[in-house]
Design an enzyme around this catalytic site. Sequence first.
Site, mmCIF file in Angstrom:
data_model
loop_
_atom_site.group_PDB
_atom_site.id
_atom_site.type_symbol
_atom_site.label_atom_id
_atom_site.label_comp_id
_atom_site.label_asym_id
_atom_site.label_seq_id
_atom_site.Cartn_x
_atom_site.Cartn_y
_atom_site.Cartn_z
ATOM 1 N N HIS A 48 41.928 12.190 -45.183
ATOM 2 C CA HIS A 48 42.455 10.837 -45.441
ATOM 3 C C HIS A 48 42.713 10.583 -46.939
ATOM 4 C CE1 HIS A 48 42.783 6.492 -45.629
ATOM 5 N NE2 HIS A 48 41.609 6.395 -46.229
ATOM 6 N N HIS A 72 39.114 7.220 -53.618
ATOM 7 C CA HIS A 72 39.019 5.789 -53.311
ATOM 8 C C HIS A 72 37.898 5.409 -52.349
ATOM 9 C CE1 HIS A 72 41.454 6.578 -49.664
ATOM 10 N NE2 HIS A 72 40.971 5.446 -49.226
ATOM 11 N N GLU A 76 32.251 3.854 -51.458
ATOM 12 C CA GLU A 76 32.072 3.138 -50.200
ATOM 13 C C GLU A 76 31.372 3.991 -49.125
ATOM 14 O OE1 GLU A 76 32.829 0.051 -49.341
ATOM 15 O OE2 GLU A 76 32.350 0.319 -47.204
ATOM 16 N N ASP A 77 31.825 5.216 -48.978
ATOM 17 C CA ASP A 77 31.389 6.003 -47.823
ATOM 18 C C ASP A 77 30.466 7.182 -48.122
ATOM 19 O OD1 ASP A 77 32.781 4.397 -46.074
ATOM 20 O OD2 ASP A 77 34.620 5.579 -46.219
HETATM 21 MN MN MN Z 1 40.512 4.661 -47.234
#
Ligand code: MN
Length: 751
Positions: A48, A72, A76-77
Amino acid sequence: MMRQYELVEKVLAYDPQADEALLNKAYIYGYKKHGTQKRASGDPYFSHPIEVAAILADLKLDSTVVATGLLHDTIEDTDATREEIDQLFGEDIGSLVDGLTKISKINLISREVAQSENLRRLFFAISKDIRVLLVKLADRVHNMRTIMHVKPEKRQRIAQETMDFYAPLAGRMGIHFFREELEDICFQVLNSEARDIILKRLQEMHAEESDLLKDIAEVLNKKLKQAGISARVYGREKRPYSIFRKMERQSISLEKISDIFAFRIITNTEDDCYRALGLVHTEWPMVPERFKDFISIPKSNDYRSIHTTIIGPSRKRIELQIRTEEMHEINEFGIASHALYKEDIYISNPENSPMPGDDSNDKKNKKRKVGSVPVSGKSSAFKWLRHVIESLEDGDTPEEFLEHTKLELFADQAFCFTPKGRLIALPKHATPIDFAYAVHTDIGNTCVGCKINGIASPLRSKLDNGDEVEIVTSKGSKPKVMWENYVVTGKAKSAIRRANKEERQAQYSQLGREMLNRIFKKLKIEYSDEKLSAALPKLALKTIDDVFVAIARSEIKLKDVAIAMVPMLLENNDVEFMHDQTHFEIGASNKTTPMPIRGVSKDIGAIRFSKKHPPIAGERIVGILKPGEGLVVYPIHSEELAAFESTPELWIDLVWDKDVNEKQWFTAPVEITLLNEVGALSRIATIIAEQGCNIWNSYIIAKEVDYHHLYMEIEVRNIQHFNTLKSSLKTLPIINDIRRVAGKKFGEIDL
Ligand code: MN
């Protein structure tokens, strides 16, 4: 999954000075961090960010932005932190990834308040650095490309959010490259049936016409070449969603949509655009109303192109778009085409960005050949974003902000500005009256005129994107009933309706009170509000105002009111309850606000002038009380009065208020029979002007060999003024006759 070297090569292809090491480092870091994570499709998660980076490379963005695409989702992940990113990639990339992390969970489809709050957060994040928006949009494009792997319910929600916010936002920023793809995928998710039908029809049309289209392209190419204009021509088919939207907007069937195929002529210089235009217009007939020059007047998202439609080879209507390569790039990539220049991308502090022509720009300008690319200061998309952000800082409530921003995102909006630069978002075809109400209800209620971009303009003008509107107000002025027909916003409509209703009620009430008072004077009985209050139960009305209004609207008989107040009147059968023996002056009461006979003229108020036979101050007038309508004032000579001969109880004899304002104008419709002579009209106009009268309206209603019959609406101060004018006109030998007639098309001249 795209390989590391493939991505680097892709970037190097358009930016030979790209930071290869940075791209490699970001690729490896992201790959390691995302590890064995999987997407809904079962693909490794890292596919992704790579695709997002590749999409950013499609926009030809620099290595910093592409690397941000790779990173990006790391904060977050994964276990990556802002500090780590800062350390490894620098604070610039660190803050970009941080901005993306902050908005990653923003859900724009939710309850109103939360939604507006979320939209604020999104705009705040974008406002720090426009590159955040570019990466966010690329992220959304890839998520939409893979949306079919997501569960149906979530799929719908994401598609709706994308259709409502991200696609229009991409369009507003001029990034059609994103907008079209986002819309198309959303269309597939949200309304696949409609899309399938359109696709099928497109295929059929293509099969039928592909030879013809090829021929047209060839002919165009040949003609351009012969004329020595270097250009490339290619055919382009509209996307299913834009066809669908057109069908919806114009409510027409698919069969009726003619401009599905368009041709683009891409030239090297602006000059060649106009030469190509001249060529096609000389070779083939043009369709006049279809010509638009967005080169001299770019659209608000910086789109530039010439649009025209010609009746081309084989008598086929062909839509043409003519533009240069540079314009084409901006039309596709919008603000992304500026984003390579760092100084152009900070929108929070516009003062810091260099002025156009600043030397520091030169090196980069050469690199990207941006001769005609508007720099940020000239980019309307940037300006818009800046205004949105200013309105955020102005502390609009979340609801207001949502309303403004959501509306503004759509192409069919007009964004206008107050002289102080406050942004007012309005629907397309809004008028300055809408604008005034959007600023403040009081401004709307008291507005009397306006300036659009510094030029005095009518209040019913249609506003365009980017217009600066200055509203002229006058204290004590009231909204006009007619305005209701010109406004498009709900806020303005309801405010006008409310103000007019109050005004009308007040007029009715005053009129009813006058009428009741007159009757009591005639009966030589003293009137008092107390007596009336005491009679309220008998009349089944709540307040004395209600009684006055009912009298004026002729919904209750004066006689019944009088008897309810003074029961002994019932025994006296001789009492005459008609008004026609007494003069009574409108506005002559001792109330602080005299009944404004002029103010209600032409309007649908409690008292209005006849539209067909408008009275002129000073002449004898009569009022007809029309049930449920109020009082209509006619000059005594009006033939309309014949219809009321059998209902004398509706007649009210009126005289003009002594206070009739000297500045008032009264309209006199006249018919003039004049000799058909050169210059006759201008001689009439001269006399009218010399007499200090205005011509409202004028047209020839009939022509004979020797005579013309001219209809005119002339504004005069009073009946003496009119008579003087008439006499002076009669001295002209060319005038055979002049007389007052019934007004024609009266509604047209209001406001
Ligand atoms: Mn994304």
